[in-house]
Design a protein around this motif. Structure first.
Motif, PDB file in Angstrom:
ATOM      1  N   UNK A  36       0.811  -1.218   0.000  1.00  0.00           N
ATOM      2  CA  UNK A  36       0.000   0.000   0.000  1.00  0.00           C
ATOM      3  C   UNK A  36       0.846   1.271   0.000  1.00  0.00           C
ATOM      4  N   UNK A  37       2.148   1.139   0.321  1.00  0.00           N
ATOM      5  CA  UNK A  37       2.993   2.317   0.481  1.00  0.00           C
ATOM      6  C   UNK A  37       3.760   2.705  -0.778  1.00  0.00           C
ATOM      7  N   UNK A  38       3.650   1.902  -1.827  1.00  0.00           N
ATOM      8  CA  UNK A  38       4.376   2.154  -3.077  1.00  0.00           C
ATOM      9  C   UNK A  38       3.451   1.899  -4.262  1.00  0.00           C
ATOM     10  N   UNK A  39       3.901   2.286  -5.445  1.00  0.00           N
ATOM     11  CA  UNK A  39       3.113   2.017  -6.643  1.00  0.00           C
ATOM     12  C   UNK A  39       3.228   0.531  -6.998  1.00  0.00           C
ATOM     13  N   UNK A  40       2.288   0.007  -7.769  1.00  0.00           N
ATOM     14  CA  UNK A  40       2.395  -1.392  -8.201  1.00  0.00           C
ATOM     15  C   UNK A  40       3.703  -1.677  -8.945  1.00  0.00           C
ATOM     16  N   UNK A 138      16.519  -4.418  10.713  1.00  0.00           N
ATOM     17  CA  UNK A 138      15.843  -3.208  10.258  1.00  0.00           C
ATOM     18  C   UNK A 138      14.353  -3.484  10.202  1.00  0.00           C
ATOM     19  N   UNK A 139      13.556  -2.534  10.685  1.00  0.00           N
ATOM     20  CA  UNK A 139      12.095  -2.682  10.661  1.00  0.00           C
ATOM     21  C   UNK A 139      11.493  -1.357  10.195  1.00  0.00           C
ATOM     22  N   UNK A 140      10.557  -1.434   9.273  1.00  0.00           N
ATOM     23  CA  UNK A 140       9.935  -0.253   8.683  1.00  0.00           C
ATOM     24  C   UNK A 140       9.332   0.641   9.768  1.00  0.00           C
ATOM     25  N   UNK A 141       9.569   1.931   9.634  1.00  0.00           N
ATOM     26  CA  UNK A 141       9.094   2.883  10.645  1.00  0.00           C
ATOM     27  C   UNK A 141       7.578   2.860  10.817  1.00  0.00           C
ATOM     28  N   UNK A 142       6.832   2.458   9.808  1.00  0.00           N
ATOM     29  CA  UNK A 142       5.374   2.410   9.901  1.00  0.00           C
ATOM     30  C   UNK A 142       4.831   1.029  10.276  1.00  0.00           C
ATOM     31  N   UNK A 143       5.708   0.076  10.505  1.00  0.00           N
ATOM     32  CA  UNK A 143       5.270  -1.267  10.890  1.00  0.00           C
ATOM     33  C   UNK A 143       5.314  -1.369  12.420  1.00  0.00           C
ATOM     34  N   UNK A 144       4.335  -0.749  13.052  1.00  0.00           N
ATOM     35  CA  UNK A 144       4.308  -0.659  14.507  1.00  0.00           C
ATOM     36  C   UNK A 144       4.099  -2.007  15.185  1.00  0.00           C
ATOM     37  N   UNK A 162      17.855   4.182   5.219  1.00  0.00           N
ATOM     38  CA  UNK A 162      16.961   4.234   4.063  1.00  0.00           C
ATOM     39  C   UNK A 162      16.777   2.826   3.517  1.00  0.00           C
ATOM     40  N   UNK A 163      15.555   2.559   3.069  1.00  0.00           N
ATOM     41  CA  UNK A 163      15.227   1.270   2.470  1.00  0.00           C
ATOM     42  C   UNK A 163      14.551   1.558   1.137  1.00  0.00           C
ATOM     43  N   UNK A 164      15.125   1.051   0.064  1.00  0.00           N
ATOM     44  CA  UNK A 164      14.672   1.340  -1.293  1.00  0.00           C
ATOM     45  C   UNK A 164      13.726   0.241  -1.770  1.00  0.00           C
ATOM     46  N   UNK A 165      12.468   0.622  -2.011  1.00  0.00           N
ATOM     47  CA  UNK A 165      11.487  -0.310  -2.573  1.00  0.00           C
ATOM     48  C   UNK A 165      11.173   0.169  -3.981  1.00  0.00           C
ATOM     49  N   UNK A 166      11.890  -0.379  -4.941  1.00  0.00           N
ATOM     50  CA  UNK A 166      11.653  -0.044  -6.336  1.00  0.00           C
ATOM     51  C   UNK A 166      11.779   1.441  -6.647  1.00  0.00           C
ATOM     52  N   UNK A 167      12.663   2.134  -5.939  1.00  0.00           N
ATOM     53  CA  UNK A 167      12.857   3.561  -6.167  1.00  0.00           C
ATOM     54  C   UNK A 167      12.158   4.447  -5.155  1.00  0.00           C
ATOM     55  N   UNK A 168      11.309   3.892  -4.315  1.00  0.00           N
ATOM     56  CA  UNK A 168      10.672   4.664  -3.246  1.00  0.00           C
ATOM     57  C   UNK A 168      11.526   4.474  -1.990  1.00  0.00           C
ATOM     58  N   UNK A 169      12.086   5.566  -1.498  1.00  0.00           N
ATOM     59  CA  UNK A 169      12.963   5.484  -0.335  1.00  0.00           C
ATOM     60  C   UNK A 169      12.135   5.637   0.928  1.00  0.00           C
ATOM     61  N   UNK A 170      12.170   4.608   1.760  1.00  0.00           N
ATOM     62  CA  UNK A 170      11.448   4.606   3.028  1.00  0.00           C
ATOM     63  C   UNK A 170      12.463   4.502   4.166  1.00  0.00           C
ATOM     64  N   UNK A 171      11.993   4.646   5.388  1.00  0.00           N
ATOM     65  CA  UNK A 171      12.881   4.615   6.548  1.00  0.00           C
ATOM     66  C   UNK A 171      12.622   3.373   7.388  1.00  0.00           C
ATOM     67  N   UNK A 172      13.701   2.693   7.706  1.00  0.00           N
ATOM     68  CA  UNK A 172      13.677   1.563   8.634  1.00  0.00           C
ATOM     69  C   UNK A 172      14.356   1.991   9.923  1.00  0.00           C
ATOM     70  N   UNK A 173      13.831   1.540  11.043  1.00  0.00           N
ATOM     71  CA  UNK A 173      14.525   1.681  12.311  1.00  0.00           C
ATOM     72  C   UNK A 173      15.496   0.503  12.423  1.00  0.00           C
ATOM     73  N   UNK A 174      16.691   0.780  12.886  1.00  0.00           N
ATOM     74  CA  UNK A 174      17.650  -0.277  13.172  1.00  0.00           C
ATOM     75  C   UNK A 174      17.531  -0.592  14.660  1.00  0.00           C
ATOM     76  N   UNK A 175      17.343  -1.881  14.934  1.00  0.00           N
ATOM     77  CA  UNK A 175      17.174  -2.340  16.327  1.00  0.00           C
ATOM     78  C   UNK A 175      18.251  -3.388  16.601  1.00  0.00           C
ATOM     79  N   UNK A 176      18.688  -3.452  17.849  1.00  0.00           N
ATOM     80  CA  UNK A 176      19.738  -4.401  18.221  1.00  0.00           C
ATOM     81  C   UNK A 176      19.400  -5.022  19.572  1.00  0.00           C
ATOM     82  N   UNK A 177      19.949  -6.218  19.763  1.00  0.00           N
ATOM     83  CA  UNK A 177      19.725  -6.960  21.002  1.00  0.00           C
ATOM     84  C   UNK A 177      21.037  -7.673  21.362  1.00  0.00           C
ATOM     85  N   UNK A 178      21.344  -7.676  22.649  1.00  0.00           N
ATOM     86  CA  UNK A 178      22.449  -8.491  23.140  1.00  0.00           C
ATOM     87  C   UNK A 178      21.978  -9.941  23.220  1.00  0.00           C
ATOM     88  N   UNK A 179      22.826 -10.841  22.783  1.00  0.00           N
ATOM     89  CA  UNK A 179      22.466 -12.265  22.828  1.00  0.00           C
ATOM     90  C   UNK A 179      22.933 -12.912  24.120  1.00  0.00           C
TER      91      UNK A 179
END
Length: 179
Positions: A36-40, A138-144, A162-179
């Motif tokens: 829904x966030x990009x063109x077909x 990385x997780x999309x900023x709108x994927x709550x 930045x995350x490129x979906x077919x030329x549409x630049x979106x933002x991912x949050x980078x998350x980390x966890x200690x193992x």
């Protein structure tokens, strides 16, 4: 409506014979989540790049990647997760002994069953066995929903990219966890 039941899907290492099912599931989940966030045209461009059978075979054949699938008793792949060694992002560049949890995808029919958590924990176990001390994603900023899922597993946001979906630049949050 009744709550989803825990799935009895078995986790196992993916093989090349899983490529078609993983490709189909990956394209379906990605389309549902991001379509829904990009063109077909943008969506199809990304699907061709990341979820074609050829791209999936490349992932499965890559010695720096480990994929686990969740399979029903009938042989249907209803989930998969991908661990990638050697990748990085500027915000985790200085973190030693890290590995990327690149994907966790679960068929809609299994949402709410704990399958995503099982896949995540399985790859965290694999990462620890391989000597890694940190796992990032990385997780999309709108994927709550996904963000909350990762937070419940102990991941914390440390940056964006930045995350490129077919030329549409979106933002991912980078998350980390200690193992």
């Amino acid at each position: 409506m009744a709550a989803p039941q825990k799935t009895s899907a078995k986790l196992r290492p993916a093989t090349l014979q899983d490529a078609a099912q993983v490709s189909k599931l990956g394209a379906s989940v990605f389309s549902t989540t991001f379509g829904h966030s990009v063109t077909p045209t943008q969506l199809q461009s990304y699907l061709d790049e990341a979820y074609s059978i050829e791209a999936t075979i490349k992932d499965l054949s890559d010695p720096n990647k480990d994929m686990v699938v969740a399979e029903t008793d009938e042989g249907a792949v209803v989930g998969f997760a991908l661990l990638t060694r050697g990748s990085s992002e500027p915000c985790v560049e200085d973190v030693s002994d890290k590995v990327e949890l690149q994907r966790i995808y679960v068929d809609k029919s299994c949402h709410g069953t704990g399958l995503g958590k099982r896949l995540a924990l399985e790859l965290e176990k694999t990462a620890r066995e391989q000597g890694f001390k940190h796992i990032w994603l990385g997780v999309w900023e709108d994927n709550h929903i996904a963000q909350k899922f990762y937070e419940r597993l102990g991941y914390k946001v440390v940056g964006d990219h930045d995350f490129d979906i077919g030329g549409d630049i979106q933002t991912d949050h980078i998350m980390i966890k200690d193992l």
